[in-house]
Scaffold this motif. Structure first.
Motif, PDB file in Angstrom:
ATOM      1  N   ALA A 165       0.811  -1.217   0.000  1.00  0.00           N
ATOM      2  CA  ALA A 165       0.000   0.000   0.000  1.00  0.00           C
ATOM      3  C   ALA A 165       0.840   1.262   0.000  1.00  0.00           C
ATOM      4  O   ALA A 165       0.576   2.209  -0.757  1.00  0.00           O
ATOM      5  CB  ALA A 165      -0.954  -0.016   1.198  1.00  0.00           C
ATOM      6  N   ARG A 166       1.895   1.287   0.841  1.00  0.00           N
ATOM      7  CA  ARG A 166       2.690   2.500   0.973  1.00  0.00           C
ATOM      8  C   ARG A 166       3.642   2.730  -0.203  1.00  0.00           C
ATOM      9  O   ARG A 166       4.294   3.772  -0.265  1.00  0.00           O
ATOM     10  CB  ARG A 166       3.486   2.470   2.277  1.00  0.00           C
ATOM     11  N   MET A 167       3.668   1.782  -1.132  1.00  0.00           N
ATOM     12  CA  MET A 167       4.589   1.959  -2.249  1.00  0.00           C
ATOM     13  C   MET A 167       3.863   2.292  -3.549  1.00  0.00           C
ATOM     14  O   MET A 167       4.489   2.708  -4.520  1.00  0.00           O
ATOM     15  CB  MET A 167       5.421   0.690  -2.442  1.00  0.00           C
ATOM     16  N   ARG A 168       2.565   2.134  -3.578  1.00  0.00           N
ATOM     17  CA  ARG A 168       1.821   2.316  -4.829  1.00  0.00           C
ATOM     18  C   ARG A 168       1.932   3.743  -5.350  1.00  0.00           C
ATOM     19  O   ARG A 168       2.213   3.958  -6.535  1.00  0.00           O
ATOM     20  CB  ARG A 168       0.356   1.945  -4.612  1.00  0.00           C
ATOM     21  N   ALA A 169       1.724   4.718  -4.475  1.00  0.00           N
ATOM     22  CA  ALA A 169       1.765   6.117  -4.911  1.00  0.00           C
ATOM     23  C   ALA A 169       3.140   6.478  -5.457  1.00  0.00           C
ATOM     24  O   ALA A 169       3.251   7.173  -6.481  1.00  0.00           O
ATOM     25  CB  ALA A 169       1.384   7.037  -3.758  1.00  0.00           C
ATOM     26  N   ALA A 170       4.200   5.999  -4.795  1.00  0.00           N
ATOM     27  CA  ALA A 170       5.564   6.316  -5.232  1.00  0.00           C
ATOM     28  C   ALA A 170       5.866   5.697  -6.587  1.00  0.00           C
ATOM     29  O   ALA A 170       6.474   6.335  -7.461  1.00  0.00           O
ATOM     30  CB  ALA A 170       6.564   5.818  -4.191  1.00  0.00           C
ATOM     31  N   VAL A 171       5.454   4.453  -6.793  1.00  0.00           N
ATOM     32  CA  VAL A 171       5.691   3.771  -8.072  1.00  0.00           C
ATOM     33  C   VAL A 171       4.932   4.468  -9.194  1.00  0.00           C
ATOM     34  O   VAL A 171       5.472   4.695 -10.293  1.00  0.00           O
ATOM     35  CB  VAL A 171       5.287   2.289  -7.977  1.00  0.00           C
ATOM     36  N   ILE A 172       3.678   4.815  -8.934  1.00  0.00           N
ATOM     37  CA  ILE A 172       2.871   5.491  -9.958  1.00  0.00           C
ATOM     38  C   ILE A 172       3.480   6.850 -10.290  1.00  0.00           C
ATOM     39  O   ILE A 172       3.562   7.237 -11.461  1.00  0.00           O
ATOM     40  CB  ILE A 172       1.414   5.642  -9.472  1.00  0.00           C
ATOM     41  N   ALA A 173       3.924   7.571  -9.267  1.00  0.00           N
ATOM     42  CA  ALA A 173       4.531   8.889  -9.495  1.00  0.00           C
ATOM     43  C   ALA A 173       5.787   8.764 -10.357  1.00  0.00           C
ATOM     44  O   ALA A 173       5.999   9.553 -11.281  1.00  0.00           O
ATOM     45  CB  ALA A 173       4.856   9.553  -8.169  1.00  0.00           C
ATOM     46  N   LYS A 174       6.633   7.782 -10.068  1.00  0.00           N
ATOM     47  CA  LYS A 174       7.858   7.598 -10.848  1.00  0.00           C
ATOM     48  C   LYS A 174       7.561   7.171 -12.282  1.00  0.00           C
ATOM     49  O   LYS A 174       8.344   7.453 -13.188  1.00  0.00           O
ATOM     50  CB  LYS A 174       8.765   6.554 -10.177  1.00  0.00           C
ATOM     51  N   SER A 175       6.435   6.509 -12.478  1.00  0.00           N
ATOM     52  CA  SER A 175       6.079   6.064 -13.830  1.00  0.00           C
ATOM     53  C   SER A 175       5.493   7.203 -14.665  1.00  0.00           C
ATOM     54  O   SER A 175       5.386   7.088 -15.899  1.00  0.00           O
ATOM     55  CB  SER A 175       5.085   4.905 -13.763  1.00  0.00           C
ATOM     56  N   GLY A 176       5.089   8.286 -13.998  1.00  0.00           N
ATOM     57  CA  GLY A 176       4.547   9.435 -14.720  1.00  0.00           C
ATOM     58  C   GLY A 176       3.069   9.353 -15.035  1.00  0.00           C
ATOM     59  O   GLY A 176       2.532  10.204 -15.754  1.00  0.00           O
ATOM     60  N   ILE A 177       2.384   8.357 -14.498  1.00  0.00           N
ATOM     61  CA  ILE A 177       0.950   8.187 -14.751  1.00  0.00           C
ATOM     62  C   ILE A 177       0.158   8.936 -13.681  1.00  0.00           C
ATOM     63  O   ILE A 177       0.496   8.879 -12.489  1.00  0.00           O
ATOM     64  CB  ILE A 177       0.559   6.693 -14.736  1.00  0.00           C
ATOM     65  N   LEU A 178      -0.890   9.613 -14.089  1.00  0.00           N
ATOM     66  CA  LEU A 178      -1.746  10.295 -13.127  1.00  0.00           C
ATOM     67  C   LEU A 178      -2.424   9.262 -12.236  1.00  0.00           C
ATOM     68  O   LEU A 178      -3.028   8.303 -12.739  1.00  0.00           O
ATOM     69  CB  LEU A 178      -2.801  11.134 -13.839  1.00  0.00           C
ATOM     70  N   PRO A 179      -2.361   9.400 -10.912  1.00  0.00           N
ATOM     71  CA  PRO A 179      -2.964   8.404 -10.016  1.00  0.00           C
ATOM     72  C   PRO A 179      -4.468   8.280 -10.155  1.00  0.00           C
ATOM     73  O   PRO A 179      -5.044   7.261  -9.787  1.00  0.00           O
ATOM     74  CB  PRO A 179      -2.573   8.911  -8.624  1.00  0.00           C
TER      75      PRO A 179
ATOM     76  N   ASP B 201       6.111   1.897 -18.915  1.00  0.00           N
ATOM     77  CA  ASP B 201       6.790   2.726 -17.918  1.00  0.00           C
ATOM     78  C   ASP B 201       6.549   2.181 -16.516  1.00  0.00           C
ATOM     79  O   ASP B 201       7.456   2.183 -15.669  1.00  0.00           O
ATOM     80  CB  ASP B 201       6.302   4.171 -17.994  1.00  0.00           C
ATOM     81  N   LEU B 202       5.347   1.706 -16.275  1.00  0.00           N
ATOM     82  CA  LEU B 202       5.010   1.132 -14.976  1.00  0.00           C
ATOM     83  C   LEU B 202       5.845  -0.124 -14.715  1.00  0.00           C
ATOM     84  O   LEU B 202       6.399  -0.303 -13.617  1.00  0.00           O
ATOM     85  CB  LEU B 202       3.513   0.797 -14.922  1.00  0.00           C
ATOM     86  N   CYS B 203       5.977  -0.967 -15.730  1.00  0.00           N
ATOM     87  CA  CYS B 203       6.801  -2.175 -15.608  1.00  0.00           C
ATOM     88  C   CYS B 203       8.253  -1.813 -15.323  1.00  0.00           C
ATOM     89  O   CYS B 203       8.915  -2.446 -14.486  1.00  0.00           O
ATOM     90  CB  CYS B 203       6.720  -3.010 -16.886  1.00  0.00           C
ATOM     91  N   ARG B 204       8.726  -0.787 -16.026  1.00  0.00           N
ATOM     92  CA  ARG B 204      10.126  -0.371 -15.856  1.00  0.00           C
ATOM     93  C   ARG B 204      10.393   0.067 -14.417  1.00  0.00           C
ATOM     94  O   ARG B 204      11.422  -0.308 -13.824  1.00  0.00           O
ATOM     95  CB  ARG B 204      10.445   0.770 -16.824  1.00  0.00           C
ATOM     96  N   VAL B 205       9.478   0.834 -13.841  1.00  0.00           N
ATOM     97  CA  VAL B 205       9.664   1.327 -12.475  1.00  0.00           C
ATOM     98  C   VAL B 205       9.601   0.177 -11.465  1.00  0.00           C
ATOM     99  O   VAL B 205      10.394   0.128 -10.513  1.00  0.00           O
ATOM    100  CB  VAL B 205       8.613   2.406 -12.132  1.00  0.00           C
ATOM    101  N   ILE B 206       8.676  -0.741 -11.681  1.00  0.00           N
ATOM    102  CA  ILE B 206       8.556  -1.875 -10.761  1.00  0.00           C
ATOM    103  C   ILE B 206       9.809  -2.747 -10.801  1.00  0.00           C
ATOM    104  O   ILE B 206      10.266  -3.254  -9.780  1.00  0.00           O
ATOM    105  CB  ILE B 206       7.298  -2.709 -11.098  1.00  0.00           C
TER     106      ILE B 206
END
Length: 417
Positions: A308-322, A336-341
């Motif tokens: 839970a505490r990592m979802r916002a950070a991963v989404i932010a780094k991927s550049g996708i609007l939450p 981009d999401l795969c790359r960040v994960i």
């Protein structure tokens, strides 16, 4: 022979036992009010005594000067360490990663059996006593140790001796007495000392997302640490986000390969949150989750994939609007999401210093020590053991094994001066 051992830690106590077991008169000098103060803290109070891996693997886990350790480790290896403590009446157990602990999970029990053995051998133990000077005399074969000046309760006195084993530790956990002051004394004696740095120490970072994840522990992740674009460390295991940066077993091991001079040169931690999945497999997994949560915001569609505490950070780094709906996420955004994960990067700015370092990198230069005896090549009758030597290893019981081995070697060989 009259032998003085300086330092009542792991290496010092082992050296004393080895020396006293050969009918020598041994005095153990310790500046604290009790023996094994730092040993008491090791392994979070449980004392990771050694590692039960094959002896050849011990060398694979020594980061600095492994070849120097051959003689000491082969004379008193991890099997001998376990046998030694078992014969003293201490039951041991082996846990994950082949780490060896006392069966009681109490480091105090390790200290107790060592102290009892010292008492049984008739060792003269002087606590709350600090060595402030090493006496050197000229001899036909060169400079030779002749005794130490100690200070106790404001009074100074000379302890004459035939040999001295210095096991004063490094600079980590300075509140336990390992403040590095002994190195200054040895430098004035012409002993070469390498620069000291904290090792097995948490990393610091200014990344704002790190503080947001404070307290989050990650298991079964991959960690790669690069410096100036070149990989210095790669491993798999556990790590932890803190208020200052990152810590945990993986991070501590990685720190052993980063020097103080490296910070500011692009030290970057890369976390693979799903090391068991390839990019293609991860993409398919994300597609399945998106299909299940097709009408949800992306922030709510990763509940099965990320903490839970990592979802916002991963989404932010991927550049996708939450707030973006998963059915509107493009293929490129998913990539981009795969790359960040698979590669969550964090810029490392430094480390937490000696106060939080498990061990010290650097110390007495091994080029000035005979590895077959631990005796100084500069001053006859002066031996070194433990963390104060420029040898360090990874976590898992390997550094304590080095202390036992070098301490035993020094204690056995000091009779030969």
């Amino acid at each position: 022979m009259d032998i003085c051992v300086v330092g009542g830690g792991a290496a010092g106590m082992m050296a004393t036992i080895a020396a006293a077991g050969q009918d020598n008169n041994v005095t153990l000098v310790e500046q604290n009010d009790k023996l094994g103060k730092k040993l008491f803290l090791t392994g979070k109070g449980r004392c990771n005594m050694t590692n039960s891996c094959p002896v050849e693997e011990l060398f694979d886990n020594i980061v600095t000067n492994p070849k120097f350790c051959y003689s000491a480790l082969y004379e008193f290896d991890n099997t001998e360490t376990i046998r030694f403590f078992n014969e003293l009446g201490l039951r041991t157990k082996i846990e994950r990663g082949q780490r060896v602990f006392p069966a009681s999970d109490h480091s105090s029990d390790v200290i107790k059996v060592l102290r009892d053995r010292l008492t049984g051998l008739g060792v003269n133990i002087m606590t709350e006593t600090k060595v402030i000077e090493y006496r050197i005399e000229d001899a036909p074969e060169g400079n030779r140790i002749s005794g130490v000046i100690v200070k106790r309760g404001g009074q100074k006195s000379l302890l004459p001796c035939d040999a001295v084993i210095a096991a004063t530790g490094g600079q980590s956990y300075p509140l336990t007495g390992s403040d590095g002051s002994a190195f200054d004394i040895f430098c004035t004696m012409g002993i070469a000392v390498k620069g000291r740095e904290p090792s097995l120490v948490p990393f610091t970072s200014d990344d704002s997302t790190v503080k947001d994840m404070q307290g989050l522990s990650l298991k079964n992740v991959g960690l790669r640490v690069d410096c100036a674009g070149k990989t210095r460390y790669s491993g798999f295991g556990e790590m932890l986000f803190t208020h200052f940066g990152i810590s945990g077993p993986l991070v501590l091991s990685a720190s052993a390969f980063i020097r103080e001079k490296d910070y500011g040169k692009g030290v970057t931690a890369h976390i693979d949150l799903k090391p068991a999945l390839t990019y293609e497999e991860l993409d398919r997994r994300i597609l399945r989750d998106f299909d299940e949560f097709r009408n949800k915001d992306i922030a709510n569609a990763l509940v099965k994939l990320l903490p839970a505490r990592m979802r916002a950070a991963v989404i932010a780094k991927s550049g996708i609007l939450p707030s973006k709906k998963v059915n509107a996420v493009t293929k490129d955004e998913r990539a981009d999401l795969c790359r960040v994960i698979k590669d969550y990067d964090i810029i490392i700015t430094g480390n937490r210093g000696f106060d939080e370092a498990i061990i010290t990198r650097g110390g007495i230069d091994v080029a000035g020590i005979n590895p077959s005896t631990m005796e100084s090549k500069v001053i006859k009758g002066l031996f070194f053991a433990g963390e104060m030597i420029d040898v360090d290893a990874l976590t898992g019981g390997f550094n304590l094994q080095l202390a036992w081995s070098t301490g035993y070697k020094a204690g056995k060989c000091c009779k030969e001066v």
